[in-house]
Design an enzyme around this catalytic site. Sequence first.
Site, short mmCIF file in Angstrom:
data_model
loop_
_atom_site.label_atom_id
_atom_site.label_comp_id
_atom_site.label_asym_id
_atom_site.label_seq_id
_atom_site.Cartn_x
_atom_site.Cartn_y
_atom_site.Cartn_z
N GLU A 93 43.88 35.92 42.47
CA GLU A 93 43.16 35.83 41.20
C GLU A 93 42.30 37.07 40.96
O GLU A 93 42.20 37.56 39.83
CB GLU A 93 42.31 34.56 41.18
CG GLU A 93 43.17 33.30 41.14
CD GLU A 93 42.37 32.02 41.24
OE1 GLU A 93 42.90 30.97 40.87
OE2 GLU A 93 41.20 32.07 41.70
N ASP A 144 40.93 33.88 37.51
CA ASP A 144 41.30 32.47 37.38
C ASP A 144 41.51 32.10 35.92
O ASP A 144 42.45 31.39 35.56
CB ASP A 144 40.21 31.61 38.02
CG ASP A 144 40.45 30.13 37.83
OD1 ASP A 144 41.41 29.60 38.43
OD2 ASP A 144 39.68 29.49 37.08
#
EC number: 3.1.26.3
Length: 245
Positions: A133, A61
Site C-alpha cells: 500500500e 490504502d
Amino acid sequence: MNRTRPLPEIKMVSANKTASILEERTGHRFLNLKRLERALTHSSVQAPARANYERLEFLGDRVLGLTVAEMLFEAFPEASEGELSVRLNALVNAETCAAIADEIGLADLIHTGSDIKSLNDKRLLNVRADVVEALIATIYLDGGLEAARSFIQRYWKKRSLETGAARRDAKTELQEWAHQQGNVHPVYAILSRSGPDHDPLFLVEVTVKGFAPEKGEGRSKRIAEQSAAEAMLYREGVWKRDGSA
C-alpha cells in the site's frame, strides 16, 4: 498452509539499485527516491516517525480501494452492492496484498529493525501488505491516479476477474448458520489487544451456543471478528478451503 515468509533485517541496498529493481517489477519510473526508501522502511528501524511507511500506507490504502472498486464496478455491471463489497474486501485484504508483495519480491527490499523477528506470522504478513500500500502511494504521488491505476491493474486485474462466485461476508454467513442451529446468535469478545497504538493486533473469540469457540486475529476489531467467524465456518464444514460453501 505455508508459513509466512520471514523478513530480513535492515540491509544496505542503494536507493538507485532498489529503484531499478522496482521499476522493472512495477512498470513505473520512480521520481522521488527518498520517498520510495520511506515506503520500504518499517517503524522498527530507529528513525524519525516520518521516515517510515505508515503515512504512505494510509494514502495507498485509499488509492487501492478506489481503483479496485472502479474495476469491479465496470467488470460486474449486474452485481449488487453486497456482492461488490465482498469482492472488494477479498481483493484489498492483507492476504491478497501480501501475496502481491511476494510476487513483486518486496520482502527482500523492506528495511526492518532486529526486533521484527519477534513478530508472529500474521504480523509479518501485515508488514508485507502495508508496504504494498505504501508503494501504491509512492506511485500515486509520483504520477497521479493514472500511474497508480496502471500498477494496480497489472497485479489486481486478473484477480478481480476470477469467475468464482464471491464468498459472502463471514460474520453474515455465521449469523445465518447459527440461526439454523437453533435460533442462536454468535457472540464476539475481545481477548486481547497488543502492539503499538498505530499498529494494534486484536485477538477475538466467537462463541455459538452448543459449539466450541474459535479465535481470530486482525489489525482492527472488525477484521479479527471476521477472522474468528471464518475459522468457525471452516471448522464446521460450512465453508470449504477450495472456496465452495
